[in-house]
Write a protein that holds these residues in place. Structure first.
Motif, short mmCIF file in Angstrom:
data_model
loop_
_atom_site.label_atom_id
_atom_site.label_comp_id
_atom_site.label_asym_id
_atom_site.label_seq_id
_atom_site.Cartn_x
_atom_site.Cartn_y
_atom_site.Cartn_z
N ASP A 30 7.29 -7.91 10.81
CA ASP A 30 5.96 -8.47 10.55
C ASP A 30 5.74 -9.67 11.49
N ARG A 36 10.34 -5.53 7.42
CA ARG A 36 9.65 -4.85 6.33
C ARG A 36 9.92 -3.35 6.44
N ILE A 57 0.76 -5.90 5.79
CA ILE A 57 1.99 -6.66 6.07
C ILE A 57 1.79 -7.61 7.24
N GLN A 60 0.02 -11.30 6.13
CA GLN A 60 0.73 -12.12 5.14
C GLN A 60 1.36 -13.34 5.80
N GLU A 77 -6.07 -2.39 2.53
CA GLU A 77 -4.66 -2.07 2.73
C GLU A 77 -4.45 -0.61 3.14
#
Length: 452
Positions: A30, A36, A57, A60, A77
């Motif tokens: 990320d 991730r 992701i 964030q 998303e």
């Protein structure tokens, strides 16, 4: 043995020899550089060509909050398509069972690379070089601290207890005795690296208490960024086996030097394989000077990428082994841009500004982008600096907010890194910075509560 396992890189095959593979960790970096992904049974991995993760992701912050970077569709998303790069398959030797890690690349529904995925950003920059007939080569140096376990953020970070039972000593740069203090941790680092097929060029004690440096052999930027990405996890796992932590914070301990990720750069001619920074008789070329000028002219705008956190700017302290400006000099570790001693074939430029807290894909991409712009613009650097550069003025941003201002006003840099990436990165880092500004520090309570 399954056919796909027979096609794995050599070290992964050696690791699995006569073993039954249990699990595959499908991972992607990320923005901060955190892995991730998903862990799947080996039998399922053998059947799947890709898997999905939400694009959120990349929106964030390091604290787990979100930047409003989703775009016109809103925060829905949507799924990305993550495809494995099997050349990156490597062991996870600290796990209880037989596990592989595989780095994946992110694509959208139209099979186009997701612009804000860090590995895709670096690939974009490398391709710009190749389109010009240039092959970029990098060699990162990784500095980090081995510290005692810290379970309460209110407590200061302390050096780890060494093999002798005493805290790791400071001011012991290049001391072999100091390195011996971390012997068990270093042994595991070497063992894990060997299982993963990584070649370490050397481990040295740095100037901080419990601070070490690992050098990697030069090579392809994406491959080296993959290795740094893997190494951060490897080193953390080795430390935790011995009741301590490895930290890549830029400045974890007050009054100690910070941790850098120095990046050495050279560029080869794609057709001849020759280094374009120097002729065979050692004369430095125009491209060499232009690359330096690119770092001087564009690195202030890129600093928010190579120094991505509030803590990053605590590292740029005069006389604390980190640069405070973008002067350049030969064999001079006080300058932000250093030209190491080398043969013409190995002529290179060292960027000493990047912190070890940066995402390795983005840090290398940003540094290469600045050099690329210098070569495209054919600009000349300032005169070589002679003497102690700490005696000069600082010419880089001192806080993250100022660095973000410069990043947001740098269209040429955005075009190289990718406009969509630049937009997302700016939004996420602004959200992170504004969250920090809401925190009241112990210093403020101690000195302001009853005195102002």
């Amino acid at each position: 043995m399954a056919d796909w396992i027979k096609k794995l890189p050599g070290p992964a095959q050696v690791y699995l020899e006569d073993k039954r593979l249990d699990e595959v960790e499908c991972i992607i970096s990320d923005l901060p550089g955190i892995a991730r992904g998903k862990a799947v049974p080996a039998t399922k991995f053998a059947r799947q060509k890709y898997f999905h993760l939400p694009d959120s992701i990349f929106y964030q912050t390091i604290t787990g909050d979100w930047g409003e970077a989703a775009g016109d569709e809103g925060f829905i998303e949507k799924d990305m398509i993550l495809k494995p790069d099997m050349a990156t398959a490597t062991a996870a030797p600290w796990t209880a069972d037989w596990t592989l890690q595989v780095i994946h690349d992110a694509y959208d529904r139209d099979d186009k690379p997701v612009a804000c995925a860090p590995r895709n950003v670096l690939k974009r920059v490398v391709q710009l070089y190749r389109d010009k007939g240039w092959e970029p080569v990098v060699a990162p140096e990784m500095e980090f601290f081995i510290v005692g376990r810290n379970l309460d953020p209110a407590h200061e970070i302390k050096p780890m207890m060494g093999r002798s039972g005493r805290p790791a000593a400071a001011r012991q740069a290049y001391s072999m005795t100091a390195v011996d203090e971390f012997g068990p941790v270093i042994d595991d680092i070497y063992d894990f690296a060997e299982h993963q097929g990584f070649e370490i060029d050397g481990i040295t004690q740095e100037g901080g208490a419990g601070q070490l440096e690992i050098n990697l052999v030069h090579g392809d930027p994406v491959k080296l960024a993959d290795e740094v990405f893997y190494f951060k996890r490897l080193i953390r796992e080795a430390a935790m086996r011995h009741d301590c932590y490895a930290t890549f914070m830029a400045k974890p301990i007050a009054d100690e030097p910070g941790s850098a990720m120095h990046i050495h750069h050279s560029v080869l001619d794609t057709k001849t394989g020759e280094n374009i920074f120097a002729t065979s008789d050692g004369i430095e070329t125009e491209k060499f000077r232009h690359f330096i000028a690119g770092l001087q002219n564009h690195m202030p705008s890129a600093l928010a990428v190579i120094a991505p956190y509030v803590n990053s700017y605590r590292r740029y302290v005069k006389d604390h082994a980190a640069p405070i400006n973008l002067e350049w000099g030969r064999d001079n570790r006080t300058t932000g841009i250093r030209i190491p001693l080398s043969s013409p074939k190995s002529r290179r430029v060292e960027n000493r500004l990047a912190g070890m807290d940066c995402n390795p894909y983005l840090g290398i991409a940003a540094s290469l982008a600045c050099g690329y712009l210098g070569m495209i613009e054919a600009t000349e650097p300032k005169d070589e600096f002679k003497g102690d550069a700490y005696e000069g003025d600082g010419d880089i941003p001192q806080v993250l907010g100022q660095a973000l201002d410069l990043f947001e006003e740098a269209p040429a840099l955005h075009e190289v890194l990718g406009p969509r990436f630049a937009q997302v990165y700016s939004i996420v880092k602004r959200a992170e910075y504004e969250e920090f500004l809401q925190v009241i520090s112990p210093w403020e309570r101690e000195h302001l509560l009853l005195n102002v």
